[in-house]
Design a protein around this motif. Structure first.
Motif, PDB file in Angstrom:
ATOM      1  N   ASN A 165       2.910  -4.961  -3.337  1.00 37.24           N
ATOM      2  CA  ASN A 165       3.934  -5.831  -2.778  1.00 37.24           C
ATOM      3  C   ASN A 165       4.234  -5.442  -1.576  1.00 37.24           C
ATOM      4  N   THR A 166       4.829  -6.310  -0.982  1.00 44.73           N
ATOM      5  CA  THR A 166       5.300  -5.924   0.452  1.00 44.73           C
ATOM      6  C   THR A 166       6.357  -4.896   0.690  1.00 44.73           C
ATOM      7  N   VAL A 167       7.084  -4.484  -0.224  1.00 41.57           N
ATOM      8  CA  VAL A 167       7.715  -3.518  -0.162  1.00 41.57           C
ATOM      9  C   VAL A 167       7.116  -2.273  -0.063  1.00 41.57           C
ATOM     10  N   GLU A 168       6.116  -2.144  -0.980  1.00 48.21           N
ATOM     11  CA  GLU A 168       5.205  -0.814  -0.916  1.00 48.21           C
ATOM     12  C   GLU A 168       4.430  -0.993   0.300  1.00 48.21           C
ATOM     13  N   ILE A 169       3.911  -1.967   0.882  1.00 44.19           N
ATOM     14  CA  ILE A 169       3.138  -1.969   2.091  1.00 44.19           C
ATOM     15  C   ILE A 169       3.961  -1.367   3.145  1.00 44.19           C
ATOM     16  N   LEU A 192      -3.207  -1.655   7.896  1.00 44.15           N
ATOM     17  CA  LEU A 192      -3.993  -0.501   7.458  1.00 44.15           C
ATOM     18  C   LEU A 192      -3.271   0.018   6.025  1.00 44.15           C
ATOM     19  N   ALA A 193      -1.820  -0.246   6.119  1.00 44.50           N
ATOM     20  CA  ALA A 193      -1.483   0.196   4.911  1.00 44.50           C
ATOM     21  C   ALA A 193      -1.746  -0.630   4.061  1.00 44.50           C
ATOM     22  N   GLY A 194      -1.630  -2.225   4.062  1.00 46.20           N
ATOM     23  CA  GLY A 194      -1.948  -3.116   3.172  1.00 46.20           C
ATOM     24  C   GLY A 194      -3.554  -3.085   2.814  1.00 46.20           C
ATOM     25  N   LEU A 195      -4.321  -2.708   3.725  1.00 45.90           N
ATOM     26  CA  LEU A 195      -5.727  -2.517   3.449  1.00 45.90           C
ATOM     27  C   LEU A 195      -5.928  -1.352   2.319  1.00 45.90           C
ATOM     28  N   SER A 196      -5.115  -0.306   2.520  1.00 45.77           N
ATOM     29  CA  SER A 196      -5.071   0.779   1.646  1.00 45.77           C
ATOM     30  C   SER A 196      -4.861   0.763   0.444  1.00 45.77           C
ATOM     31  N   LEU A 197      -3.637  -0.287   0.179  1.00 52.43           N
ATOM     32  CA  LEU A 197      -2.958  -0.422  -1.059  1.00 52.43           C
ATOM     33  C   LEU A 197      -3.694  -1.585  -1.651  1.00 52.43           C
ATOM     34  N   PHE A 198      -4.169  -2.593  -0.960  1.00 53.80           N
ATOM     35  CA  PHE A 198      -4.980  -3.756  -1.662  1.00 53.80           C
ATOM     36  C   PHE A 198      -6.345  -3.123  -2.346  1.00 53.80           C
ATOM     37  N   SER A 199      -6.747  -2.181  -1.662  1.00 54.41           N
ATOM     38  CA  SER A 199      -7.975  -1.531  -1.943  1.00 54.41           C
ATOM     39  C   SER A 199      -7.945  -0.796  -3.436  1.00 54.41           C
ATOM     40  N   LYS A 200      -6.827  -0.059  -3.326  1.00 54.80           N
ATOM     41  CA  LYS A 200      -6.386   1.001  -4.553  1.00 54.80           C
ATOM     42  C   LYS A 200      -6.001   0.266  -5.551  1.00 54.80           C
ATOM     43  N   LYS A 201      -5.030  -0.695  -5.473  1.00 53.69           N
ATOM     44  CA  LYS A 201      -4.349  -1.441  -6.495  1.00 53.69           C
ATOM     45  C   LYS A 201      -4.656  -2.745  -6.660  1.00 53.69           C
ATOM     46  N   GLY A 202      -5.419  -3.284  -5.875  1.00 52.09           N
ATOM     47  CA  GLY A 202      -5.602  -4.843  -6.072  1.00 52.09           C
ATOM     48  C   GLY A 202      -4.376  -5.636  -5.274  1.00 52.09           C
ATOM     49  N   TYR A 203      -4.862  -6.911  -5.227  1.00 56.96           N
ATOM     50  CA  TYR A 203      -4.116  -7.778  -4.509  1.00 56.96           C
ATOM     51  C   TYR A 203      -2.713  -8.203  -5.345  1.00 56.96           C
ATOM     52  N   HIS A 204      -2.897  -8.568  -6.646  1.00 59.22           N
ATOM     53  CA  HIS A 204      -1.463  -8.843  -7.464  1.00 59.22           C
ATOM     54  C   HIS A 204      -0.858  -7.739  -7.877  1.00 59.22           C
ATOM     55  N   ASN A 205      -1.402  -6.455  -7.686  1.00 61.47           N
ATOM     56  CA  ASN A 205      -0.533  -5.515  -8.276  1.00 61.47           C
ATOM     57  C   ASN A 205       0.029  -4.651  -6.889  1.00 61.47           C
TER      58      ASN A 205
END
Length: 202
Positions: free
Chosen positions: A38-42, A23-36
């Motif tokens: 990283n796993t530390v943020e997730i 869920l954290a990954g989905l939220s961040l990917f949706s807001k920032k995009g895949y390349h922007n």
């Protein structure tokens, strides 16, 4: 990362931890995009250590795939279920309108995620291959629904693919593009008409 270290959680607490990462990954990917992203943020957003994250996922791409697999199962599959429940005698134009309206709600509620998935599929081969396979499964399920409504052609999957492309563009126009010269309701009516004709043409 050694793939043998990746484990599938069995205990409730471990399952919950993995789901938080998804869920954290989905939220961040949706807001920032895949390349922007990283796993530390997730890991930070999920409230787990980076080491814990890598015990469940090989890399960022694995998180992305599971995150958007979850997203589609939660948001796109219910559309299929809703359409399948429509009475078989439903007028075809009304039937298509129901499908279009359902997809427009999906795009309105999840526009960033839909656009992100579309964009990343266009630039990453692994992600594209995975979700093209997912779409193929989705189209086959729609073909089954259409067949129950008396709609079947040898090229039904190609027709569904074209219809889906129109729905994707309509959804993106509603939520992200906003071309000044496009009257959205007129465009929507044209999409409904085109898909209806596409499904019935010999």
């Amino acid at each position: 990362m050694d793939e043998t270290k990746i484990r599938e959680p069995q205990q409730k607490r471990a399952i919950e931890k993995k789901n938080k990462i998804i869920l954290a990954g989905l939220s961040l990917f949706s807001k920032k995009g895949y390349h922007n992203t990283n796993t530390v943020e997730i890991a930070k957003l999920a409230g787990v250590s980076t080491g814990a994250l890598y015990s469940y996922f090989k890399d960022k791409k694995a998180i992305y795939i599971e995150a958007f697999d979850y997203f589609l199962n939660e948001h796109a599959v219910p559309i299929l279920d809703k359409v399948a429940q429509l009475p078989s005698q439903t007028d075809l134009t009304v039937f298509v309108e129901k499908i279009v309206d359902a997809f427009l709600v999906l795009y309105k509620d999840t526009s960033n995620a839909m656009l992100e998935l579309t964009n990343t599929m266009s630039i990453d081969e692994d992600i594209s291959r995975y979700f093209c396979d997912y779409e193929s499964w989705y189209f086959l399920k729609f073909a089954e629904v259409f067949k129950k409504h008396g709609i079947y052609h040898d090229d039904i999957l190609e027709r569904i693919y074209l219809a889906y492309t129109l729905l994707d563009l309509l959804g993106l126009e509603q939520t992200n593009y906003h071309h000044k010269f496009i009257r959205f309701e007129v465009l929507k009516a044209e999409v409904v008409s085109t898909i209806t004709n596409l499904l019935t043409a010999e």
